[in-house]
Design a protein around this motif. Structure first.
Motif: not given
Length: 292
Positions: A1-9, A194-203, A222-229
């Motif tokens: 399983m690919t190790a998790y790598r996230g980012r804030f941009a 190597g970003i596996t998960h993108v977490v960013r604003g819903e906009d 493609a990374p997995a995506y999660l868009h926050t409130p």
């Protein structure tokens, strides 16, 4: 399983505000809850909008909130060779083409097709230069978007879809002013880091289908995506630097972080900031995708 790598941009167009702190905290918590690594990338590719020193201010604000990246930060403005190489691949495979159209040309073409521009919405490109420039000088480069609906599942919002070819059209990869477009830069950067998960604003959720199309064109995963409130201003609009959002008041970092955590549905913490972060990691609700 690919190790998790996230980012804030963040874009260094000013200091972080309450809305951007929510995205920063969410991406950090998601990385920590998954036992992964968290990176910071300055999205300064749109240089005319960037404010000198804002990047340093943002990094200091993150440090004050105990949100420290696991690797040295990156700056898009230093990565132009990567973007040029990606564009070259797309041109060689005939997935990108030069465009001579101005904004007015696009609006006139849409009006002639009976598709007047809707105020507040980006005009879909009508495909004018798909068959060639017909003697006009090139201004920009566009991706040749294939037909068909793009579907994906957001980890918070659930199943999503968009017909990119119809609703957006062939979108810009390199702008008429010579600057790299956000869509190309972010896709290339996420793949390179190597970003596996993108977490960013819903906009930013409506950017996802374009990025998925571009990832496929470049042969990238493609990374997995999660868009926050979103944090909303008093008028109900998204809180942003453009509508006058105030910089974070970090005289009490725990108070600022409690406010951000509340937007994410996490309980307030009266302990120290390190203890609060540890508690929020334990309470993080997004360890599974919808339907899992």
């Amino acid at each position: 399983m690919t190790a998790y790598r996230g980012r804030f941009a963040p874009s260094p167009t000013g200091p972080l505000h309450a809305g951007s702190l929510v995205a920063a905290l969410a991406s950090w918590l998601d990385a920590r809850a998954h036992g992964g690594r968290w990176l910071v990338r300055m999205e300064d590719v749109d240089t005319p909008r960037c404010i000198p020193g804002a990047d340093t201010t943002i990094l200091a604000q993150l440090a004050a909130c105990h949100l420290l990246p696991d690797e040295p930060p990156q700056w898009q403005s230093k990565r132009g060779a990567l973007y040029q190489a990606a564009l070259g691949r797309l041109v060689r495979t005939r997935k990108a083409y030069p465009c001579a159209c101005s904004r007015k040309d696009i609006e006139d073409a849409l009006a002639a097709q009976g598709r007047p521009r809707v105020r507040g919405q980006e005009a879909p490109y009508p495909g004018t230069c798909r068959s060639g420039l017909h003697g006009r000088p090139a201004r920009a480069w566009r991706l040749r978007v294939p037909e068909g609906v793009v579907r994906w599942t957001d980890r918070r919002l659930g199943p999503q879809q968009q017909d990119v070819a119809t609703e957006v059209g062939d979108f810009v990869l390199r702008r008429a002013d010579g600057l790299w477009a956000y869509q190309l830069a972010v896709v290339v950067d996420d793949a390179d880091e190597g970003i596996t998960h993108v977490v960013r604003g819903e906009d930013l959720a409506d950017n996802t289908p374009r990025q998925l199309v571009l990832q496929r064109a470049l042969g990238l995963g493609a990374p997995a995506y999660l868009h926050t409130p979103l944090v909303l201003a008093a008028d109900g609009e998204k809180l942003s630097k453009q509508n006058g959002a105030m910089p974070l008041d970090l005289r009490d970092p725990l108070a600022a972080m409690n406010a951000a955590a509340a937007v994410l549905g996490l309980p307030g913490q009266a302990t120290s900031l390190p203890d609060a972060l540890a508690a929020w990691v334990r309470h993080w609700p997004f360890l599974q995708s919808p339907g899992d």
